[in-house]
Scaffold this motif. Structure first.
Motif, short mmCIF file in Angstrom:
data_model
loop_
_atom_site.label_atom_id
_atom_site.label_comp_id
_atom_site.label_asym_id
_atom_site.label_seq_id
_atom_site.Cartn_x
_atom_site.Cartn_y
_atom_site.Cartn_z
N ALA A 18 31.70 -42.93 27.33
CA ALA A 18 32.60 -42.24 28.25
C ALA A 18 31.91 -41.06 28.92
O ALA A 18 32.25 -40.68 30.02
N ASN A 120 41.21 -35.67 30.20
CA ASN A 120 40.84 -37.08 30.20
C ASN A 120 41.31 -37.66 31.53
O ASN A 120 42.50 -37.83 31.74
N THR A 122 40.98 -40.48 34.83
CA THR A 122 40.54 -41.77 35.32
C THR A 122 40.91 -41.93 36.78
O THR A 122 41.77 -41.21 37.30
N GLN A 135 41.61 -50.16 37.40
CA GLN A 135 41.36 -48.87 36.75
C GLN A 135 39.93 -48.75 36.27
O GLN A 135 39.41 -49.62 35.60
N PRO A 137 36.95 -46.43 34.12
CA PRO A 137 36.95 -45.84 32.78
C PRO A 137 37.51 -44.42 32.80
O PRO A 137 37.54 -43.76 33.83
N THR A 138 37.96 -43.96 31.64
CA THR A 138 38.44 -42.58 31.49
C THR A 138 37.29 -41.71 31.03
O THR A 138 36.54 -42.08 30.13
N TYR A 139 37.15 -40.56 31.66
CA TYR A 139 36.09 -39.62 31.30
C TYR A 139 36.68 -38.31 30.86
O TYR A 139 37.74 -37.90 31.34
N TYR A 150 32.93 -43.15 38.68
CA TYR A 150 33.80 -44.19 38.16
C TYR A 150 33.28 -45.54 38.63
O TYR A 150 33.17 -45.79 39.82
#
Length: 190
Positions: A18, A120, A122, A135, A137-139, A150
């Motif tokens: 992440a 967090n 995205t 969607q 990834p969540t960072y 992303y």
């Protein structure tokens, strides 16, 4: 016991992944600026999910700001209500408009987090007449200035008809006061 160890190892590995696209060199390709917030504000904050019938969102503002900018003189200040133990800890800001992003592989966003809190965040593209959910990834965006990439390569077939671009913050921890984060220099890499 082996299953627990394997699950923990996978969780740790994905946690490091992440961070892999935060503050790393940009992928190669041509860069197209999408929004630098120098020509007005086209972003909206969401108060609820699902056309105002879903859970309450903590987002309560999306305003042009001169307080910080990674390029130019302006950025977009995204504000949120306090994150209490019983709140959803979720916020969303979106841009509506039909966009042809054919060839785009990555969306890049500059962030400035002035809080003592890790967000967090995205990016989501909603594409075609059926509003297909694409969607990234969540960072985790820690305090300070960061550039986040992303990866949207899994969705390239839908990016010729993007109807909404959303930045979503889904947090886990309590933050007892109104908070904000800034975004600037949104661009696509083809």
């Amino acid at each position: 016991m082996k299953k627990i160890f394997l699950a923990l190892l996978i969780l740790i590995s994905t946690s490091f992944a992440a961070f892999a696209q935060v503050d790393e060199p940009l992928p190669k390709g041509s860069i197209v600026t999408f929004d630098g917030f120098e020509n007005g504000n086209y972003w909206i904050w969401a108060g609820f999910d699902w056309d105002q019938y879903g859970p309450h969102k903590l987002s309560n503002g999306a305003n042009i700001s001169k307080d910080w900018a990674s390029e130019g003189r302006h950025s977009l200040e995204l504000t949120m209500e306090a994150m209490t133990p019983e709140s959803s800890k979720s916020a969303s800001w979106f841009y509506d408009g039909t966009n042809d992003l054919t060839g785009a592989k990555y969306i890049v966003v500059d962030y400035y987090n002035p809080e003592d809190y890790v967000y967090n965040i995205t990016a989501v593209f909603q594409c075609t007449d059926s509003w297909k959910w694409c969607q990234g990834p969540t960072y985790q965006v820690a305090p300070g200035e960061h550039t986040v990439v992303y990866d949207m390569t899994a969705y390239t077939e839908f990016l010729s008809d993007v109807r909404r671009i959303t930045l979503s913050s889904d947090n886990w921890e309590v933050y007892p006061k109104e908070s904000h984060i800034y975004i600037d220099n949104i661009r696509f890499i083809k």
